[in-house]
Design a protein around this motif. Structure first.
Motif, PDB file in Angstrom:
ATOM      1  N   PHE A   1       9.028  13.747  -8.041  1.00  0.00           N
ATOM      2  CA  PHE A   1       8.110  13.312  -7.531  1.00  0.00           C
ATOM      3  C   PHE A   1       6.837  13.275  -8.986  1.00  0.00           C
ATOM      4  N   ARG A   2       6.687  12.943  -9.591  1.00  0.00           N
ATOM      5  CA  ARG A   2       5.562  12.452 -11.202  1.00  0.00           C
ATOM      6  C   ARG A   2       5.384  10.695 -10.320  1.00  0.00           C
ATOM      7  N   GLU A   3       4.066  11.351 -11.697  1.00  0.00           N
ATOM      8  CA  GLU A   3       3.874   9.777 -12.147  1.00  0.00           C
ATOM      9  C   GLU A   3       4.575   8.730 -11.887  1.00  0.00           C
ATOM     10  N   ASP A   4       5.497   9.360 -13.579  1.00  0.00           N
ATOM     11  CA  ASP A   4       6.693   7.976 -13.634  1.00  0.00           C
ATOM     12  C   ASP A   4       7.937   7.462 -12.534  1.00  0.00           C
ATOM     13  N   ASN A   5       7.357   8.132 -11.319  1.00  0.00           N
ATOM     14  CA  ASN A   5       8.372   7.532 -10.633  1.00  0.00           C
ATOM     15  C   ASN A   5       7.637   7.162  -9.141  1.00  0.00           C
ATOM     16  N   ILE A   6       6.410   6.971  -9.476  1.00  0.00           N
ATOM     17  CA  ILE A   6       5.187   6.268  -8.613  1.00  0.00           C
ATOM     18  C   ILE A   6       5.085   4.637  -8.903  1.00  0.00           C
ATOM     19  N   ILE A   7       4.956   3.923  -8.184  1.00  0.00           N
ATOM     20  CA  ILE A   7       5.233   2.231  -8.745  1.00  0.00           C
ATOM     21  C   ILE A   7       3.813   1.746  -7.652  1.00  0.00           C
ATOM     22  N   VAL A   8       1.960   1.426  -9.269  1.00  0.00           N
ATOM     23  CA  VAL A   8       1.285   1.041  -7.945  1.00  0.00           C
ATOM     24  C   VAL A   8       1.558  -0.463  -8.387  1.00  0.00           C
ATOM     25  N   GLY A   9       1.985  -1.162  -6.659  1.00  0.00           N
ATOM     26  CA  GLY A   9       2.049  -2.317  -6.998  1.00  0.00           C
ATOM     27  C   GLY A   9       1.517  -3.427  -7.221  1.00  0.00           C
ATOM     28  N   SER A  10       1.313  -5.099  -6.584  1.00  0.00           N
ATOM     29  CA  SER A  10       0.689  -5.456  -7.570  1.00  0.00           C
ATOM     30  C   SER A  10      -0.683  -5.650  -6.745  1.00  0.00           C
ATOM     31  N   ASP A  11      -0.199  -5.307  -5.330  1.00  0.00           N
ATOM     32  CA  ASP A  11      -0.470  -5.333  -3.786  1.00  0.00           C
ATOM     33  C   ASP A  11      -1.805  -4.122  -3.926  1.00  0.00           C
ATOM     34  N   GLY A  12      -2.237  -2.921  -5.367  1.00  0.00           N
ATOM     35  CA  GLY A  12      -2.460  -2.050  -4.872  1.00  0.00           C
ATOM     36  C   GLY A  12      -1.819  -0.912  -3.956  1.00  0.00           C
ATOM     37  N   LYS A  13      -0.914  -0.878  -3.976  1.00  0.00           N
ATOM     38  CA  LYS A  13      -0.384   0.374  -2.804  1.00  0.00           C
ATOM     39  C   LYS A  13       0.728   1.485  -3.952  1.00  0.00           C
ATOM     40  N   GLN A  14       0.741   2.269  -3.513  1.00  0.00           N
ATOM     41  CA  GLN A  14       1.781   3.848  -4.595  1.00  0.00           C
ATOM     42  C   GLN A  14       3.004   3.278  -3.307  1.00  0.00           C
ATOM     43  N   LYS A  15       3.728   3.328  -3.875  1.00  0.00           N
ATOM     44  CA  LYS A  15       5.600   3.391  -4.515  1.00  0.00           C
ATOM     45  C   LYS A  15       6.391   4.393  -4.614  1.00  0.00           C
ATOM     46  N   LEU A  16       6.614   5.321  -3.725  1.00  0.00           N
ATOM     47  CA  LEU A  16       8.015   6.054  -4.806  1.00  0.00           C
ATOM     48  C   LEU A  16       9.386   5.642  -4.483  1.00  0.00           C
ATOM     49  N   ILE A  17       9.977   5.762  -6.056  1.00  0.00           N
ATOM     50  CA  ILE A  17      10.870   5.188  -6.381  1.00  0.00           C
ATOM     51  C   ILE A  17      12.175   6.747  -6.661  1.00  0.00           C
TER      52      ILE A  17
END
Length: 311
Positions: free
Chosen positions: A202-218
């Motif tokens: 769980f770190r920044e590299d695995n959290i994507i900020v989508g074009s809608d501005g929402k954060q998603k954990l991958i």
């Protein structure tokens, strides 16, 4: 350990079992260099754009759970049956990696909700088609041994970085020496913390900020099992009282626990993450530490999180 992977043709034959992919030649496959597995693709047909990845078995298990939960900030498979074949297909997320530790409230809430459900063994057993037995609720000595080893290993790593003669390395030494004085208590409090299913990376590299501005954990490729429920999120909560409050309000692990105890668990989880950063992300071969300037930038950034261990 080498992972046995299928060829692209083999993957196509498998996904053709789904009606949407029956005409497989109408789909475009673009290879993506990402992570440990070689077979990762962006696939498209018309306005449908998906992410395809061959999974490790424990990752497929976790992705199946997510497909049952369908939480907005934890992307899930559109074809759960393919997960039994260790193949993930989900919506392609168009966005960028998070570049700070400012976590969205909705992501931390979804993460807590996921772990509440995963701590229900009936749910775990019902949605475990791969029949992995990694449900656990206490430390059998594994995490205690690991934390003890990381205390020792951290000193060896920092000694190798002393050659740079950086203030930032000295700052990390100060933190390490401070928590070493409480090593016995930190280990004891850490291993006695309630368990929950973990992302484990769980770190920044695995959290994507989508074009809608929402954060998603991958990327659940490191989600081998359960461990201390504050471990994943501690670096993201320590500077964010509002997120910490929301997390403990939603998390079933916090029911009936005093605020003082919760703050202590946050502290010892942060200490465990600090030791992990040193061991796994400051190895001399890592790009973060292979030059003086890379080392300085990385340590300066992380110090803003881990300086709280001095309090």
């Amino acid at each position: 350990m080498k992972i046995q992977e299928r060829s692209l043709d083999e993957l196509k034959k498998i996904i053709m079992k789904e009606r949407d992919f029956k005409e497989i030649n109408e789909w475009k496959f673009k290879h993506i260099t990402l992570g440990e597995m070689q077979h990762t693709y962006k696939i498209s047909k018309g306005n449908r754009i998906y992410f395809l990845k061959e999974l490790k078995i424990h990752e497929a298990q976790m992705e199946y759970f997510l497909s049952q939960l369908k939480l907005k900030h934890l992307p899930f498979s559109l074809y759960p049956n393919l997960l039994k074949e260790k193949i993930l297909i989900r919506k392609f997320i168009d966005g960028k990696m998070l570049r700070n530790k400012k976590i969205d409230m909705d992501l931390i809430k979804d993460f807590a909700l996921m772990r509440n459900k995963m701590n229900d063994k009936k749910f775990f057993d019902k949605h475990n088609p791969l029949k992995l037995k990694n449900y656990s609720q206490k430390d059998d000595g594994f995490y205690e041994r690991g934390l003890r080893a990381n205390f020792a290993y951290a000193s060896r790593v920092l000694r190798k970085l002393d050659k740079y003669n950086l203030k930032e390395v000295n700052d990390f030494w100060n933190i390490l020496n401070h928590i070493k004085k409480q090593r016995k208590e930190i280990i004891q409090d850490y291993v006695s913390m309630p368990f929950a299913k973990q992302h484990q990376d769980f770190r920044e590299d695995n959290i994507i900020v989508g074009s809608d501005g929402k954060q998603k954990l991958i990327d659940w490729g490191s989600s081998y099992g359960y461990n201390q429920f504050m471990f994943d999120v501690a670096p993201f909560l320590i500077n964010n009282p509002k997120a910490f409050k929301a997390y403990i309000r939603i998390s079933d692990n916090c029911n009936g626990v005093t605020q003082k105890q919760l703050e202590r668990w946050l502290y010892v989880a942060l200490a465990a993450r600090f030791l992990g950063v040193i061991r796994w992300r400051l190895h001399p071969n890592e790009k973060r530490a292979n030059t003086k300037e890379n080392c300085r930038k990385f340590l300066k950034y992380e110090y803003n999180t881990y300086k709280h261990l001095l309090n």
